[in-house]
Design an enzyme around this catalytic site. Structure first.
Site, PDB file in Angstrom:
ATOM      1  CG  HIS A 152      -0.418   0.206   2.523  1.00  0.00           C
ATOM      2  ND1 HIS A 152      -0.130  -0.820   3.389  1.00  0.00           N
ATOM      3  CD2 HIS A 152      -0.092   1.337   3.189  1.00  0.00           C
ATOM      4  CE1 HIS A 152       0.330  -0.332   4.527  1.00  0.00           C
ATOM      5  NE2 HIS A 152       0.369   0.990   4.425  1.00  0.00           N
ATOM      6  CG  ASP A 190       0.043  -4.115   2.777  1.00  0.00           C
ATOM      7  OD1 ASP A 190       0.184  -3.506   1.702  1.00  0.00           O
ATOM      8  OD2 ASP A 190      -0.013  -3.533   3.874  1.00  0.00           O
ATOM      9  CB  SER A 279       3.002   1.614   6.130  1.00  0.00           C
ATOM     10  OG  SER A 279       1.767   1.637   6.772  1.00  0.00           O
TER      11      SER A 279
END
Length: 433
Positions: A152, A190, A279
């Site tokens: 992402h 992811d 992230s």
């Protein structure tokens, strides 16, 4: 619950996994909810998670509500706080590696880690990533300039097709910035790998730990680029392991990032502060070894104040899974996934004198590993290799972290009786999940 935006609503009590042909197989993803609902997670980092260590069993009360937490990918734009490092502990020493990776920290007092020493050892291996529509973090894997991050994060820069550079800029801990291109992406986990276009010769790859040996209560440190604050360090503990976490699909993302399918992770839960921009960053142990890739955070729903930043519940993709996927992306640009060949739904069944939550098999695909092993519709899976399965999402997460060709033992309740069934997982067909 599926991953939801900061103001997402709680999912239904139970959900049937999507049909076997796609998402809900075992890399499927419907996430049931449960009483009482846990905080809805949010994406932390960039956008818009010998003898094996004791595995944490989850009771009926924890079932869908607590054990299954929806997470939201995090990306730049929210407020982050860092924790002060511990001080006054016996001196820690660094042991240089023989392969050029970050040094291992030998703690003088394991009960009170010297986090300054850990930060010094690990920081050169963690990078900040800037993209057209967000910011994130990444971890250096090798001297060639390969960096693992979240899918992402890459999507925020428009590089999700694995071919373009999406305007990706990578800044090292010392401030040098380089362009990077996408090597490969894996939306179902992811994870993504990018590569510096002109990697310098003095890169410091991170030392890898073993996520199978971590235990609840172990000290941890998260390093990343929350809200554009590069090099931010926070500390905490491993709050839980094997935590089934589902992050939503494209329409669920508060940052508009797309995802071909929901992400389901058998995640490491940590209390180390993680915020948007973290992230793809590193979660390390007290030795400075990578144990996970930070990927999502829990967030409170609108009915409870809608707090969108850190609330002490963050999730990381275990390093063993991350390394396996990254190696495949580097070698082939794509990754292979394990396939069981079932769809499932949440249920509660009688198990002796007690009741137990589990994943009821709703359908079995023809010629799939489950059918070949004798798994039947109506069987209720309560464990895989002795690790608890208390929901359909937990079943998906357990299979997804394993490899094609791996043999696993499913503990099922059939006609009120327990039995173990050995299954050899296959490679997931391209038309299935």
């Amino acid at each position: 619950m599926t991953l939801a935006p900061h103001d997402s609503q709680q999912p239904n009590q139970t959900q049937q996994l999507p049909d076997t042909s796609r998402t809900q197989e075992i890399p499927a993803a419907g996430v049931p909810t449960a009483p009482p609902p846990p905080p809805a997670p949010s994406y932390p980092a960039d956008q818009p998670s010998g003898a094996p260590s004791p595995r944490r069993g989850r009771g009926l009360a924890q079932t869908a509500g607590v054990a299954i937490i929806a997470a939201v990918l995090a990306s730049g734009g929210t407020y982050a706080l860092t924790q002060a490092n511990e001080s006054g502990t016996p001196a820690a020493t660094q042991q240089a590696s023989q392969n050029g990776t970050s040094p291992t920290v030998i703690q003088g007092n394991s009960a009170a880690p010297d986090w300054s020493a850990v930060a010094k050892a690990v920081s050169p291996s963690v990078v900040s990533i800037q993209l057209a529509n967000g910011a994130g973090s990444g971890v250096i894997l090798d001297k060639s300039g390969h960096i693992v991050t979240n899918n992402h994060v890459v999507q925020a820069g428009g590089g999700g097709n694995g071919n373009g550079n999406g305007g990706i800029q990578v800044t090292l801990a010392d401030g040098r910035t380089y362009a990077a291109t996408v090597v490969g992406t894996d939306p179902s986990t992811d994870l993504a790998v990018i590569k510096l276009s002109a990697a310098p010769s003095d890169l410091t790859p991170i030392s890898l730990g073993n996520s199978d040996t971590i235990a609840v209560g172990d000290p941890t440190m998260a390093i990343g680029n929350p809200l554009g604050l590069s090099g931010t360090v926070t500390t905490g503990i491993v709050s839980a392991i094997d935590r089934p976490v589902s992050t939503g699909s494209e329409n669920d993302s508060p940052f508009g990032q797309s995802s071909a399918e929901p992400v389901v992770t058998n995640a490491i839960q940590t209390s180390a502060a993680i915020n948007p921009g973290n992230s793809g960053g590193a979660l390390v142990n007290a030795k400075g070894e990578l144990i996970g890739i930070n990927s999502s955070i829990a967030q409170l729903g609108s009915g409870t104040g809608g707090q969108s930043g850190n609330i002490g519940i963050g999730f990381a993709i275990p390093v063993n899974e991350a390394k396996s996927i990254a190696d495949q992306l580097i070698a082939h640009g794509t990754a292979e996934h394990a396939f069981l060949g079932v769809s499932a739904r949440d249920t509660v069944t009688q198990d002796g004198a007690a009741k137990r939550a589990g994943a009821e098999i709703a359908a079995v695909s023809n010629s799939a590993p489950a059918q070949q092993a004798g798994i039947k519709q109506g069987d209720i899976v309560v464990a895989i290799d002795g690790e608890s399965v208390d929901s359909s999402t937990a079943l998906v997460a357990q299979i997804r972290e394993r490899k094609a060709g791996e043999k696993v033992t499913l503990t099922v309740i059939r006609d009120g009786k327990r039995q173990d069934v050995s299954v050899t997982l296959a490679a997931r067909p391209s038309s299935s999940s």
